[in-house]
Design a protein around this motif. Structure first.
Motif, short mmCIF file in Angstrom:
data_model
loop_
_atom_site.label_atom_id
_atom_site.label_comp_id
_atom_site.label_asym_id
_atom_site.label_seq_id
_atom_site.Cartn_x
_atom_site.Cartn_y
_atom_site.Cartn_z
N PRO A 235 0.80 -1.23 0.00
CA PRO A 235 0.00 0.00 0.00
C PRO A 235 0.83 1.28 0.00
O PRO A 235 0.42 2.28 -0.58
N GLY A 236 2.00 1.25 0.61
CA GLY A 236 2.84 2.44 0.64
C GLY A 236 3.17 2.96 -0.75
O GLY A 236 3.24 4.16 -0.98
N HIS A 237 3.36 2.04 -1.68
CA HIS A 237 3.66 2.43 -3.07
C HIS A 237 2.53 3.27 -3.66
O HIS A 237 2.78 4.27 -4.32
N TYR A 238 1.30 2.87 -3.41
CA TYR A 238 0.14 3.57 -3.97
C TYR A 238 -0.26 4.80 -3.17
O TYR A 238 -0.90 5.70 -3.69
N LEU A 239 0.10 4.82 -1.90
CA LEU A 239 -0.25 5.95 -1.04
C LEU A 239 0.87 6.96 -0.89
O LEU A 239 0.71 7.98 -0.24
N ALA B 127 -2.49 -5.60 5.82
CA ALA B 127 -3.37 -6.52 6.55
C ALA B 127 -4.69 -5.83 6.89
O ALA B 127 -5.76 -6.44 6.78
N MET B 128 -4.62 -4.57 7.29
CA MET B 128 -5.85 -3.83 7.62
C MET B 128 -6.71 -3.62 6.38
O MET B 128 -7.94 -3.78 6.42
N ILE B 129 -6.08 -3.28 5.27
CA ILE B 129 -6.82 -3.08 4.02
C ILE B 129 -7.42 -4.41 3.56
O ILE B 129 -8.58 -4.47 3.14
#
Length: 105
Positions: free
Chosen positions: A72-76, A88-90
């Motif tokens: 997710p860090g890549h997209y955020l 995991a949360m997503i």
């Protein structure tokens, strides 16, 4: 789903496994993400719009994966050190691992 959307989804997912039966385990066919981005992607991924494939779709090892769960860090635009926890949360929010939710022909 309009015919042109079906053709687009079929073209994107042609190299992936066939869509499983509704409720069966996810096999990475990519159908749901190719049809449209989920709510998480529409809210947080730049370029994710209704009626278009999700820009966070990732293809690797013969199947599609959710980039918002994997990295997710890549997209955020965030550092990767939080990817495991955030992914995991997503994944929990999206119901990852709960089975195919695309109830279509």
């Amino acid at each position: 789903m309009p015919d042109d959307a079906w053709h687009r989804v079929e073209a994107i997912t042609a190299k992936a496994p066939p869509k499983p039966e509704f409720g069966s385990s996810c096999n990475g066919c990519g159908f749901c993400c190719a049809a449209e981005p989920c709510g998480v992607a529409r809210q947080f991924v730049p370029g994710a719009i209704d009626g278009a494939p999700c820009p966070a779709m990732e293809f690797e090892h013969g199947r599609f994966w959710c980039g918002m769960v994997r990295r997710p860090g890549h997209y955020l635009g965030l550092p990767a050190w939080g990817d495991e926890e955030m992914g995991a949360m997503i994944g929990e929010a999206l119901g990852t691992g709960k089975g195919c939710c695309a109830d279509v022909g």
